[in-house]
Design a protein around this motif. Structure first.
Motif, mmCIF file in Angstrom:
data_model
loop_
_atom_site.group_PDB
_atom_site.id
_atom_site.type_symbol
_atom_site.label_atom_id
_atom_site.label_comp_id
_atom_site.label_asym_id
_atom_site.label_seq_id
_atom_site.Cartn_x
_atom_site.Cartn_y
_atom_site.Cartn_z
ATOM 1 N N ALA A 153 26.365 -71.792 -31.066
ATOM 2 C CA ALA A 153 27.178 -73.005 -31.196
ATOM 3 C C ALA A 153 28.064 -72.968 -32.434
ATOM 4 O O ALA A 153 29.175 -73.523 -32.430
ATOM 5 C CB ALA A 153 26.265 -74.230 -31.237
ATOM 6 N N ALA A 154 27.563 -72.331 -33.535
ATOM 7 C CA ALA A 154 28.334 -72.332 -34.780
ATOM 8 C C ALA A 154 29.362 -71.206 -34.822
ATOM 9 O O ALA A 154 30.324 -71.281 -35.611
ATOM 10 C CB ALA A 154 27.391 -72.197 -35.970
ATOM 11 N N ALA A 155 29.219 -70.163 -34.004
ATOM 12 C CA ALA A 155 30.136 -69.030 -34.070
ATOM 13 C C ALA A 155 31.580 -69.411 -33.775
ATOM 14 O O ALA A 155 32.490 -68.976 -34.516
ATOM 15 C CB ALA A 155 29.661 -67.937 -33.112
ATOM 16 N N PRO A 156 31.865 -70.196 -32.746
ATOM 17 C CA PRO A 156 33.276 -70.551 -32.500
ATOM 18 C C PRO A 156 33.879 -71.438 -33.582
ATOM 19 O O PRO A 156 35.119 -71.545 -33.672
ATOM 20 C CB PRO A 156 33.226 -71.289 -31.157
ATOM 21 C CG PRO A 156 31.969 -70.838 -30.512
ATOM 22 C CD PRO A 156 31.008 -70.654 -31.635
ATOM 23 N N LEU A 157 33.048 -72.088 -34.412
ATOM 24 C CA LEU A 157 33.539 -72.996 -35.448
ATOM 25 C C LEU A 157 34.026 -72.289 -36.698
ATOM 26 O O LEU A 157 34.606 -72.926 -37.579
ATOM 27 C CB LEU A 157 32.434 -73.998 -35.828
ATOM 28 C CG LEU A 157 31.911 -74.864 -34.692
ATOM 29 C CD1 LEU A 157 30.801 -75.787 -35.176
ATOM 30 C CD2 LEU A 157 33.042 -75.648 -34.039
ATOM 31 N N GLY A 158 33.780 -71.033 -36.811
ATOM 32 C CA GLY A 158 34.241 -70.294 -37.975
ATOM 33 C C GLY A 158 33.076 -69.725 -38.786
ATOM 34 O O GLY A 158 31.904 -70.061 -38.599
ATOM 35 N N ARG A 159 33.408 -68.837 -39.679
ATOM 36 C CA ARG A 159 32.369 -68.138 -40.457
ATOM 37 C C ARG A 159 31.635 -69.062 -41.423
ATOM 38 O O ARG A 159 30.424 -68.907 -41.609
ATOM 39 C CB ARG A 159 33.013 -66.968 -41.196
ATOM 40 C CG ARG A 159 33.595 -65.934 -40.230
ATOM 41 C CD ARG A 159 34.459 -64.924 -40.934
ATOM 42 N NE ARG A 159 33.702 -64.072 -41.834
ATOM 43 C CZ ARG A 159 34.259 -63.158 -42.627
ATOM 44 N NH1 ARG A 159 35.574 -62.982 -42.615
ATOM 45 N NH2 ARG A 159 33.501 -62.423 -43.418
ATOM 46 N N PRO A 160 32.273 -70.015 -42.081
ATOM 47 C CA PRO A 160 31.490 -70.912 -42.945
ATOM 48 C C PRO A 160 30.439 -71.700 -42.174
ATOM 49 O O PRO A 160 29.320 -71.885 -42.685
ATOM 50 C CB PRO A 160 32.552 -71.833 -43.551
ATOM 51 C CG PRO A 160 33.814 -71.031 -43.521
ATOM 52 C CD PRO A 160 33.727 -70.246 -42.244
ATOM 53 N N ALA A 161 30.779 -72.161 -41.003
ATOM 54 C CA ALA A 161 29.795 -72.897 -40.199
ATOM 55 C C ALA A 161 28.696 -71.966 -39.701
ATOM 56 O O ALA A 161 27.529 -72.358 -39.622
ATOM 57 C CB ALA A 161 30.492 -73.588 -39.019
ATOM 58 N N LEU A 162 29.063 -70.752 -39.391
ATOM 59 C CA LEU A 162 28.065 -69.788 -38.920
ATOM 60 C C LEU A 162 27.107 -69.382 -40.034
ATOM 61 O O LEU A 162 25.978 -68.953 -39.762
ATOM 62 C CB LEU A 162 28.774 -68.558 -38.352
ATOM 63 C CG LEU A 162 27.909 -67.462 -37.759
ATOM 64 C CD1 LEU A 162 27.075 -67.984 -36.592
ATOM 65 C CD2 LEU A 162 28.770 -66.289 -37.308
ATOM 66 N N ALA A 163 27.542 -69.524 -41.284
ATOM 67 C CA ALA A 163 26.687 -69.116 -42.396
ATOM 68 C C ALA A 163 25.433 -69.979 -42.516
ATOM 69 O O ALA A 163 24.415 -69.510 -43.047
ATOM 70 C CB ALA A 163 27.481 -69.179 -43.706
ATOM 71 N N VAL A 164 25.475 -71.204 -42.006
ATOM 72 C CA VAL A 164 24.306 -72.088 -42.127
ATOM 73 C C VAL A 164 23.123 -71.555 -41.308
ATOM 74 O O VAL A 164 22.027 -71.367 -41.855
ATOM 75 C CB VAL A 164 24.676 -73.526 -41.713
ATOM 76 C CG1 VAL A 164 23.434 -74.422 -41.732
ATOM 77 C CG2 VAL A 164 25.753 -74.082 -42.643
ATOM 78 N N PRO A 165 23.247 -71.294 -40.008
ATOM 79 C CA PRO A 165 22.103 -70.733 -39.286
ATOM 80 C C PRO A 165 21.753 -69.313 -39.729
ATOM 81 O O PRO A 165 20.599 -68.895 -39.631
ATOM 82 C CB PRO A 165 22.543 -70.763 -37.825
ATOM 83 C CG PRO A 165 24.025 -70.833 -37.854
ATOM 84 C CD PRO A 165 24.370 -71.569 -39.086
ATOM 85 N N VAL A 166 22.756 -68.564 -40.247
ATOM 86 C CA VAL A 166 22.462 -67.218 -40.738
ATOM 87 C C VAL A 166 21.561 -67.275 -41.967
ATOM 88 O O VAL A 166 20.613 -66.486 -42.110
ATOM 89 C CB VAL A 166 23.770 -66.455 -41.034
ATOM 90 C CG1 VAL A 166 23.474 -65.158 -41.784
ATOM 91 C CG2 VAL A 166 24.510 -66.147 -39.743
ATOM 92 N N VAL A 167 21.826 -68.203 -42.875
ATOM 93 C CA VAL A 167 20.976 -68.354 -44.063
ATOM 94 C C VAL A 167 19.568 -68.756 -43.661
ATOM 95 O O VAL A 167 18.568 -68.263 -44.215
ATOM 96 C CB VAL A 167 21.605 -69.381 -45.032
ATOM 97 C CG1 VAL A 167 20.624 -69.750 -46.131
ATOM 98 C CG2 VAL A 167 22.894 -68.837 -45.629
ATOM 99 N N LEU A 168 19.443 -69.638 -42.703
ATOM 100 C CA LEU A 168 18.117 -70.016 -42.203
ATOM 101 C C LEU A 168 17.391 -68.814 -41.596
ATOM 102 O O LEU A 168 16.189 -68.612 -41.821
ATOM 103 C CB LEU A 168 18.269 -71.133 -41.170
ATOM 104 C CG LEU A 168 16.967 -71.644 -40.535
ATOM 105 C CD1 LEU A 168 16.020 -72.195 -41.584
ATOM 106 C CD2 LEU A 168 17.289 -72.697 -39.469
ATOM 107 N N LEU A 169 18.144 -68.006 -40.849
ATOM 108 C CA LEU A 169 17.561 -66.801 -40.272
ATOM 109 C C LEU A 169 17.088 -65.833 -41.362
ATOM 110 O O LEU A 169 16.001 -65.237 -41.245
ATOM 111 C CB LEU A 169 18.602 -66.119 -39.373
ATOM 112 C CG LEU A 169 18.243 -64.746 -38.816
ATOM 113 C CD1 LEU A 169 17.019 -64.822 -37.905
ATOM 114 C CD2 LEU A 169 19.440 -64.147 -38.066
#
Length: 378
Positions: free
Chosen positions: A162-178
């Protein structure tokens, strides 16, 4: 003159002990009169003839007491009930009367052994671990995380998609959790808990890689990831050299910290990948872990999981515009997910391992594949 000549061997005896003809005191216990009484004068013993054996025999000394009289033979004491002797001449022990025998409580018998065919015996008198019990009963020691960790992995994959199409800053949130769950799960999987310093160091390595990827172009991702990984491995080595633990413990801590940092840094690959590949790969991982959690035969379960991952890749390709070639990406991501589940199932892990490593490893191991195949397919 001869009578008044002082004899140096004749001294005043305050206790009146008598002397034998040789000048030594006899064994008599008669201490004589008190010192204030006049002592009788005893004549000096005659000189001993050197070569007269007859006179020597006539002056042989004998003991005067009954206790030390060696010339009298004493009848040995005869008992009515003699003490029995063993074959070596020592006295055997007499049996104790029944009313005097102390009552001893018998020791409890040891707990029975629970042994399976081909397994080593383990005592049941202490609490057995789950792995020891499974080994003693002949059951498999490799347990898959199960359905609940698969649901959590699916939720985390959905956040990535869900966060990937929103851009890299938004994708960084679930990546940090991972990355946080990956660092904690790897240390717990290696039996090191709590390891706050190592977990924090590995997590910070992943965050540093995220910052580097956000600050650079996507084409520089390999350099950023490898550079961050090299710096963090050096930090881990320095910290282990400063440790006061034994060499074996330091080596084990070095391998665990290095592996955790490497996984956290590799998980940052989702930020560098194409957003369409991130969506397709996340769908493939989710489908694979859900299919693997189904109650299927052990031989058929991986095959079904890979088929489901390929189908999820096709669905993701149709949504993102990658086409049918996205099935390969979904299949590869699903294979990485199965490898992560297998690692999290190693050596009968605990529930905490399943809820951390079993959740994060499928997505963390799929990140490099998503980056490489995403750039190739896009």
């Amino acid at each position: 003159m001869s009578d008044q000549h002082h004899n140096p061997y004749q001294q005043h005896d305050p206790y009146g002990q008598q002397q034998d003809p040789y000048g030594s005191y006899g064994s008599s216990y008669d201490y004589g009169p008190y010192p204030h009484q006049q002592q009788p004068q005893h004549p000096q013993p005659a000189a001993w003839p050197e070569h007269d054996p007859a006179q020597h025999e006539s002056m042989t000394q004998t003991w005067q007491t009954q206790t030390w009289d060696t010339s009298t033979w004493q009848q040995p004491l005869v008992q009515d009930d003699p003490v029995p002797q063993d074959s070596y001449g020592s006295y055997a022990s007499q049996p104790m009367p029944a009313h005097q025998v102390p009552a001893y409580e018998p020791e409890p018998a040891p707990a029975p052994l629970v042994v399976a065919a081909g397994a080593e015996p383990a005592l049941a008198e202490r609490p057995m671990t789950a792995a020891e019990k499974a080994k003693a009963e002949g059951r498999a020691q490799i347990l898959s995380p199960g359905f609940r960790p698969a649901l959590l992995t699916t939720v985390l994959a959905a956040l990535l998609a869900a966060a990937a199409p929103l851009g890299r800053p938004a994708l960084a949130v679930p990546v940090v959790l991972l990355q946080a769950v990956t660092a904690a799960g790897w240390f717990r999987l290696n039996g090191m808990w709590p390891a706050r310093q190592g977990i924090a160091l590995a997590f910070l390595g992943g965050v540093a890689a995220d910052i580097g990827l956000l600050a650079t172009d996507a084409g520089q991702a390999p350099k950023v990831v490898l550079g961050t990984l090299g710096v963090w491995v050096l930090l881990v080595v320095v910290l282990q050299l400063r440790s006061q633990a034994s060499p074996d413990e330091r080596l084990y801590g070095l391998t665990a910290a290095t592996g955790s940092a490497a996984l956290a840094v590799l998980a940052a690959g989702h930020l560098a990948a194409d957003h369409r590949a991130v969506v397709t790969g996340a769908l493939g991982v989710a489908a694979a872990v859900l299919a693997r959690a189904l109650p299927l035969p052990s031989a058929a379960s991986p095959v079904v999981a890979l088929i489901a991952a390929a189908g999820a890749g096709v669905a993701g390709g149709s949504l993102t515009g990658l086409g049918a070639s996205a099935a390969l990406l979904g299949l590869a991501a699903g294979a990485c997910a199965l490898v992560g589940l297998r690692v999290a199932s190693y050596d009968y892990p605990s529930r905490f391992v399943h809820m951390t490593a079993g959740v994060a490893l499928p997505l963390a191991l799929a990140a490099p594949v998503v980056y490489v195949l995403g750039r190739a397919l896009a």
